[in-house]
Design a protein around this motif. Structure first.
Motif, PDB file in Angstrom:
ATOM      1  N   LEU A  95     -21.339  50.712  36.477  1.00 30.73           N
ATOM      2  CA  LEU A  95     -21.645  51.417  35.227  1.00 30.73           C
ATOM      3  C   LEU A  95     -20.362  51.759  34.468  1.00 30.73           C
ATOM      4  O   LEU A  95     -20.298  51.632  33.240  1.00 30.73           O
ATOM      5  CB  LEU A  95     -22.434  52.689  35.529  1.00 30.73           C
ATOM      6  CG  LEU A  95     -23.900  52.499  35.930  1.00 30.73           C
ATOM      7  CD1 LEU A  95     -24.468  53.779  36.524  1.00 30.73           C
ATOM      8  CD2 LEU A  95     -24.734  52.062  34.727  1.00 30.73           C
ATOM      9  N   ALA A  96     -19.350  52.188  35.209  1.00 37.83           N
ATOM     10  CA  ALA A  96     -18.068  52.513  34.575  1.00 37.83           C
ATOM     11  C   ALA A  96     -17.442  51.260  33.965  1.00 37.83           C
ATOM     12  O   ALA A  96     -16.941  51.286  32.834  1.00 37.83           O
ATOM     13  CB  ALA A  96     -17.126  53.144  35.595  1.00 37.83           C
ATOM     14  N   LEU A  97     -17.485  50.149  34.695  1.00 43.29           N
ATOM     15  CA  LEU A  97     -16.913  48.900  34.190  1.00 43.29           C
ATOM     16  C   LEU A  97     -17.652  48.408  32.947  1.00 43.29           C
ATOM     17  O   LEU A  97     -17.035  47.859  32.024  1.00 43.29           O
ATOM     18  CB  LEU A  97     -16.956  47.826  35.284  1.00 43.29           C
ATOM     19  CG  LEU A  97     -16.008  48.053  36.470  1.00 43.29           C
ATOM     20  CD1 LEU A  97     -16.253  47.015  37.557  1.00 43.29           C
ATOM     21  CD2 LEU A  97     -14.552  48.007  36.019  1.00 43.29           C
ATOM     22  N   LYS A 101     -15.850  47.766  29.379  1.00 43.36           N
ATOM     23  CA  LYS A 101     -15.948  46.453  28.745  1.00 43.36           C
ATOM     24  C   LYS A 101     -16.549  46.522  27.348  1.00 43.36           C
ATOM     25  O   LYS A 101     -16.086  45.845  26.425  1.00 43.36           O
ATOM     26  CB  LYS A 101     -16.789  45.521  29.627  1.00 43.36           C
ATOM     27  CG  LYS A 101     -16.952  44.119  29.062  1.00 43.36           C
ATOM     28  CD  LYS A 101     -17.796  43.250  29.980  1.00 43.36           C
ATOM     29  CE  LYS A 101     -17.983  41.849  29.404  1.00 43.36           C
ATOM     30  NZ  LYS A 101     -18.816  40.999  30.297  1.00 43.36           N
ATOM     31  N   ASN A 102     -17.565  47.355  27.183  1.00 41.70           N
ATOM     32  CA  ASN A 102     -18.324  47.373  25.926  1.00 41.70           C
ATOM     33  C   ASN A 102     -17.951  48.497  24.975  1.00 41.70           C
ATOM     34  O   ASN A 102     -18.468  48.564  23.865  1.00 41.70           O
ATOM     35  CB  ASN A 102     -19.823  47.446  26.239  1.00 41.70           C
ATOM     36  CG  ASN A 102     -20.319  46.211  26.973  1.00 41.70           C
ATOM     37  OD1 ASN A 102     -20.372  45.128  26.419  1.00 41.70           O
ATOM     38  ND2 ASN A 102     -20.657  46.374  28.241  1.00 41.70           N
ATOM     39  N   GLY A 107     -24.369  52.361  25.627  1.00 39.07           N
ATOM     40  CA  GLY A 107     -25.314  53.166  26.391  1.00 39.07           C
ATOM     41  C   GLY A 107     -25.551  54.559  25.854  1.00 39.07           C
ATOM     42  O   GLY A 107     -26.293  55.338  26.457  1.00 39.07           O
ATOM     43  N   SER A 108     -24.922  54.897  24.729  1.00 45.11           N
ATOM     44  CA  SER A 108     -25.085  56.244  24.178  1.00 45.11           C
ATOM     45  C   SER A 108     -26.286  56.297  23.237  1.00 45.11           C
ATOM     46  O   SER A 108     -26.548  55.337  22.507  1.00 45.11           O
ATOM     47  CB  SER A 108     -23.831  56.665  23.408  1.00 45.11           C
ATOM     48  OG  SER A 108     -22.712  56.732  24.266  1.00 45.11           O
ATOM     49  N   ARG A 139     -10.629  42.934  16.494  1.00 46.58           N
ATOM     50  CA  ARG A 139     -11.318  44.005  17.218  1.00 46.58           C
ATOM     51  C   ARG A 139     -11.875  45.084  16.300  1.00 46.58           C
ATOM     52  O   ARG A 139     -12.967  45.603  16.531  1.00 46.58           O
ATOM     53  CB  ARG A 139     -10.355  44.630  18.231  1.00 46.58           C
ATOM     54  CG  ARG A 139     -10.982  45.709  19.095  1.00 46.58           C
ATOM     55  CD  ARG A 139     -10.008  46.189  20.148  1.00 46.58           C
ATOM     56  NE  ARG A 139     -10.593  47.220  20.989  1.00 46.58           N
ATOM     57  CZ  ARG A 139      -9.947  47.830  21.974  1.00 46.58           C
ATOM     58  NH1 ARG A 139      -8.704  47.496  22.249  1.00 46.58           N
ATOM     59  NH2 ARG A 139     -10.541  48.759  22.685  1.00 46.58           N
ATOM     60  N   TYR A 140     -11.137  45.428  15.256  1.00 53.13           N
ATOM     61  CA  TYR A 140     -11.508  46.605  14.472  1.00 53.13           C
ATOM     62  C   TYR A 140     -11.984  46.323  13.046  1.00 53.13           C
ATOM     63  O   TYR A 140     -12.689  47.148  12.464  1.00 53.13           O
ATOM     64  CB  TYR A 140     -10.325  47.580  14.404  1.00 53.13           C
ATOM     65  CG  TYR A 140      -9.979  48.195  15.738  1.00 53.13           C
ATOM     66  CD1 TYR A 140     -10.791  49.179  16.296  1.00 53.13           C
ATOM     67  CD2 TYR A 140      -8.858  47.783  16.445  1.00 53.13           C
ATOM     68  CE1 TYR A 140     -10.484  49.742  17.523  1.00 53.13           C
ATOM     69  CE2 TYR A 140      -8.543  48.345  17.677  1.00 53.13           C
ATOM     70  CZ  TYR A 140      -9.356  49.322  18.208  1.00 53.13           C
ATOM     71  OH  TYR A 140      -9.058  49.874  19.422  1.00 53.13           O
ATOM     72  N   ALA A 141     -11.589  45.210  12.483  1.00 50.68           N
ATOM     73  CA  ALA A 141     -11.966  44.953  11.090  1.00 50.68           C
ATOM     74  C   ALA A 141     -13.462  44.678  10.989  1.00 50.68           C
ATOM     75  O   ALA A 141     -14.016  43.912  11.771  1.00 50.68           O
ATOM     76  CB  ALA A 141     -11.168  43.778  10.544  1.00 50.68           C
ATOM     77  N   SER A 142     -14.109  45.321  10.037  1.00 47.74           N
ATOM     78  CA  SER A 142     -15.534  45.089   9.812  1.00 47.74           C
ATOM     79  C   SER A 142     -15.699  44.004   8.757  1.00 47.74           C
ATOM     80  O   SER A 142     -14.756  43.645   8.050  1.00 47.74           O
ATOM     81  CB  SER A 142     -16.219  46.380   9.359  1.00 47.74           C
ATOM     82  OG  SER A 142     -15.673  46.813   8.131  1.00 47.74           O
ATOM     83  N   GLY A 143     -16.914  43.503   8.658  1.00 46.57           N
ATOM     84  CA  GLY A 143     -17.165  42.398   7.739  1.00 46.57           C
ATOM     85  C   GLY A 143     -17.013  42.759   6.278  1.00 46.57           C
ATOM     86  O   GLY A 143     -16.893  41.879   5.422  1.00 46.57           O
ATOM     87  N   THR A 144     -17.010  44.048   5.967  1.00 49.00           N
ATOM     88  CA  THR A 144     -16.956  44.465   4.564  1.00 49.00           C
ATOM     89  C   THR A 144     -15.542  44.722   4.059  1.00 49.00           C
ATOM     90  O   THR A 144     -15.344  44.928   2.869  1.00 49.00           O
ATOM     91  CB  THR A 144     -17.774  45.753   4.379  1.00 49.00           C
ATOM     92  OG1 THR A 144     -17.283  46.757   5.277  1.00 49.00           O
ATOM     93  CG2 THR A 144     -19.246  45.500   4.677  1.00 49.00           C
ATOM     94  N   CYS A 145     -14.556  44.719   4.948  1.00 51.16           N
ATOM     95  CA  CYS A 145     -13.185  45.006   4.507  1.00 51.16           C
ATOM     96  C   CYS A 145     -12.396  43.712   4.356  1.00 51.16           C
ATOM     97  O   CYS A 145     -12.792  42.659   4.858  1.00 51.16           O
ATOM     98  CB  CYS A 145     -12.489  45.949   5.487  1.00 51.16           C
ATOM     99  SG  CYS A 145     -11.931  45.152   7.007  1.00 51.16           S
ATOM    100  N   HIS A 146     -11.263  43.807   3.670  1.00 54.95           N
ATOM    101  CA  HIS A 146     -10.363  42.667   3.540  1.00 54.95           C
ATOM    102  C   HIS A 146      -9.466  42.646   4.774  1.00 54.95           C
ATOM    103  O   HIS A 146      -8.700  43.584   5.002  1.00 54.95           O
ATOM    104  CB  HIS A 146      -9.504  42.799   2.276  1.00 54.95           C
ATOM    105  CG  HIS A 146     -10.307  42.905   1.024  1.00 54.95           C
ATOM    106  ND1 HIS A 146      -9.871  43.578  -0.099  1.00 54.95           N
ATOM    107  CD2 HIS A 146     -11.539  42.433   0.709  1.00 54.95           C
ATOM    108  CE1 HIS A 146     -10.783  43.515  -1.045  1.00 54.95           C
ATOM    109  NE2 HIS A 146     -11.811  42.827  -0.581  1.00 54.95           N
ATOM    110  N   ALA A 147      -9.566  41.604   5.576  1.00 48.41           N
ATOM    111  CA  ALA A 147      -8.799  41.518   6.818  1.00 48.41           C
ATOM    112  C   ALA A 147      -7.621  40.567   6.647  1.00 48.41           C
ATOM    113  O   ALA A 147      -7.793  39.430   6.194  1.00 48.41           O
ATOM    114  CB  ALA A 147      -9.695  41.048   7.959  1.00 48.41           C
TER     115      ALA A 147
END
Length: 302
Positions: A95-97, A101-102, A107-108, A139-147
């Motif tokens: 469960l911790a792993l 990983k995710n 799970g929240s 990892r962090y850029a969302s589809g709506t921002c300019h990456a």
């Protein structure tokens, strides 16, 4: 039931401390119950009862068997003979792993899921530009921002200087990572790492003899001074490109995490070294304490 048992609590504590060092990370479910029973205090704990928040929030905790059924698709604790400690331990570790990983929101319940800053800005109708190393952008850029993935601090500065002038962009993120790269290179070089480690231990030893301890303060190598000077220059250049009434936020992030990771690895793998374990632990504690402290500067360009 315990009439013929000769093992005392002190015996169990002694065996426990042979396995668990001060820097060992304990992973379990509702570990406070076990530690209270053992009458042992331990600082580094990962508790799946806390990681996986209960839908009701507060002090409520979800049972391990429920988490195992939901996220591992496995039934545990269904024997009439009581719990199987090995079975519980395996389920807890898995469960911790899964959480590692995710991500922290895995799970929240929906009410506890944290939103990314860029997603919040997008929902508010604001346009963002995200400029960083390709792995961080993915990892962090969302589809709506300019990456904008970049490979150097100079490239990051050049792109950020253009984006801050774009009237359609409300938020620009970038990172100057030359300092972090310097620390990583120092750790990868055994000779340099050992020299730094010796310096840290020497400072700690001197401070232990002094009544006024103020943390580790080592000399700054000329190479690092040059990097700091270049970083300062880049920040000044970026500031000069900002439109009037723009807000500039500069924060340092974490400290020398590269050295921390290598020290942890040395202690975990019990690597061969002439330095005693206690000294390594002391250096690790000091570096971790410093890495937790950061600086943030906020200014408005007039």
């Amino acid at each position: 039931m315990l009439n013929d048992v000769s093992t005392s609590l002190e015996d169990i504590q002694e065996e426990f401390l042979k396995l668990v060092y001060k820097e060992t990370i304990l992973i379990g479910h509702s570990l406070e119950n076990d530690l209270l029973a053992l009458k042992v205090s331990h600082d580094l704990v990962i508790d799946t009862a806390v990681l996986y928040k209960h839908p009701r929030g507060g002090s409520y905790k979800t049972a391990l068997r429920v988490l195992s059924r939901k996220f591992l698709s496995r039934e545990i604790q269904d024997s009439c003979c009581g719990h199987d400690s090995i079975e519980d331990a395996r389920a807890t570790m898995e469960l911790a792993l899964l959480k590692f990983k995710n991500g922290p929101d895995f799970g929240s319940p929906k009410q506890f899921v944290r939103k990314k800053l860029l997603a919040v800005l997008s929902e508010s109708g604001k346009t963002s530009s995200f400029i960083d190393d390709v792995s961080i952008v993915k990892r962090y850029a969302s589809g709506t921002c300019h990456a904008f993935p970049v490979s150097s601090d100079d490239e990051a500065l050049s792109r950020a200087s253009k984006e801050v002038k774009n009237e359609k962009v409300h938020f620009v993120w970038t990172q100057f990572s030359e300092i972090n790269s310097y620390f990583k290179n120092q750790v990868d070089d055994d000779e340099k790492f050992n020299a730094r480690l010796a310096e840290l231990i020497a400072f700690l030893t001197c401070q232990n003899k002094s009544s006024a301890r103020k943390g580790i303060k080592c000399s700054v190598p000329s190479t690092l001074k040059e990097i700091l000077t270049r970083t300062d220059s880049r920040i000044h250049k970026l500031y000069s490109h900002l439109p009037v009434n723009s807000m500039l936020i500069v924060f340092t992030g974490q400290g020398d995490t590269a050295t921390i990771h290598r020290l942890r690895k040395m202690l975990t793998e019990e690597s061969k070294t002439e330095i005693c374990r206690e000294k390594l632990i002391k250096v690790l504690e000091e570096l971790q304490a410093q890495a937790e402290v950061g600086l943030c500067f906020v200014g408005i360009k007039h």
